[in-house]
Write a protein that holds these residues in place. Structure first.
Motif, mmCIF file in Angstrom:
data_model
loop_
_atom_site.group_PDB
_atom_site.id
_atom_site.type_symbol
_atom_site.label_atom_id
_atom_site.label_comp_id
_atom_site.label_asym_id
_atom_site.label_seq_id
_atom_site.Cartn_x
_atom_site.Cartn_y
_atom_site.Cartn_z
ATOM 1 N N VAL A 48 -51.174 5.488 20.154
ATOM 2 C CA VAL A 48 -49.991 4.680 19.853
ATOM 3 C C VAL A 48 -50.163 3.235 20.315
ATOM 4 N N HIS A 69 -51.075 1.668 16.774
ATOM 5 C CA HIS A 69 -49.865 1.084 16.195
ATOM 6 C C HIS A 69 -49.478 -0.191 16.945
ATOM 7 N N ASP A 107 -45.325 1.418 9.929
ATOM 8 C CA ASP A 107 -43.969 1.967 9.996
ATOM 9 C C ASP A 107 -43.459 2.358 8.614
ATOM 10 N N ASN A 114 -44.829 5.878 9.961
ATOM 11 C CA ASN A 114 -44.133 6.546 11.053
ATOM 12 C C ASN A 114 -42.828 7.187 10.619
ATOM 13 N N THR A 182 -38.084 4.598 13.561
ATOM 14 C CA THR A 182 -38.832 4.866 14.780
ATOM 15 C C THR A 182 -38.961 3.617 15.647
ATOM 16 N N GLY A 183 -39.270 3.836 16.928
ATOM 17 C CA GLY A 183 -39.532 2.727 17.830
ATOM 18 C C GLY A 183 -38.274 2.127 18.436
ATOM 19 N N HIS A 225 -39.422 5.820 22.119
ATOM 20 C CA HIS A 225 -40.238 4.904 21.317
ATOM 21 C C HIS A 225 -41.615 5.513 21.051
ATOM 22 N N GLU A 229 -43.251 7.521 17.475
ATOM 23 C CA GLU A 229 -44.286 6.769 16.774
ATOM 24 C C GLU A 229 -45.691 7.323 16.994
#
Length: 257
Positions: A48, A69, A107, A114, A182-183, A225, A229
């Motif tokens: 990640v 990511h 994303d 994600n 996400t996140g 988070h 992800e």
């Protein structure tokens, strides 16, 4: 290892850039190749965030490339290569490991993104983007197969992600229509409210989010988070391994946030 296939760094990067359409995004960081390592890639490690722990794991496992990511060189951060920035980059360069990072492109991608991957993991039915007028909407909205209580949705998130989400119950009604991003997308709760969603799921929460959820009578879930992800970069790594015949391993560095 002699019979293991490899791909050139440039071919792998070009494939990712094209598939993720990285040049189409105005992002907070550079997408694509961030650190240049050796030319041939046989072993790909994904994770990640390119933390020191992940860099160390990539070195230990003999990686040729690290794909993440959350990479480096974010807008607004201090430019000097000192402290932990120096240590991380020094470790990559000394071991000739490339760093490849995709933020927003990973994303939103319709297959390995994600948000799509989280929906598949939870069994949510995708109906469209959280920003209907934006063809590259970061968040998504959809439906649960059957209506569930807030507690049931929280339990399903815990089973899938391995951690209990923080649940702000804006009402006691069951959840059918759900939105997610996400996140750190807690501000997107306003978009979920505008679309008339029953619930919104993201990774993090801020103090004002609690009041927004309660006053707008919407369920809100902060599921982590990192936890939300983990799946896009794994899916991308698996796609690259299948396409190029290289070795891929995902390394999960625990992060409670």
């Amino acid at each position: 290892m002699s019979d293991q296939r490899s791909v050139t760094r440039s071919d792998l990067v070009a494939y990712c850039d094209a598939m993720l359409e990285s040049s189409a995004f105005q992002d907070y960081c550079p997408n694509g190749l961030q650190v240049e390592g050796r030319n041939q890639v046989r072993r790909l490690i994904t994770g990640v965030t390119a933390s020191q722990a992940l860099v160390d794991a990539a070195i230990e496992q003999g990686a040729d490339m690290l794909l993440v990511h959350h990479g480096y060189f974010w807008k607004g951060e201090a430019a000097p290569l000192t402290g932990i920035k120096k240590k991380r980059l020094k470790a990559l360069l000394e071991n000739d490991i490339s760093l490849l990072a995709y933020h927003l492109p990973l994303d939103v991608h319709a297959e390995v993104g994600n948000n799509v991957q989280l929906a598949r993991l939870l069994g949510w039915q995708i109906r469209g983007g959280l920003e209907p007028a934006n063809p590259r909407s970061v968040g998504l909205h959809g439906e649960l197969e059957t209506a569930q209580s807030g507690a049931e949705v929280a339990a399903s998130l815990e089973r899938a992600l391995g951690r209990m989400p923080l649940h702000i119950a804006g009402n006691d009604r069951p959840i059918k229509r759900i939105a997610w991003c996400t996140g750190a997308a807690q501000g997107y709760i306003e978009k979920a409210i505008a679309l008339g969603m029953d619930a919104f799921v993201t990774g993090e929460i801020s103090e004002p989010t609690v009041h927004s959820a309660r006053e707008n009578r919407i369920h809100f879930f902060a599921a982590g988070h990192h936890a939300t992800e983990r799946y896009g970069v794994q899916a991308l790594g698996e796609r690259l391994a299948a396409h190029f015949g290289i070795e891929h391993r995902f390394v999960d560095i625990d992060n409670p946030v």
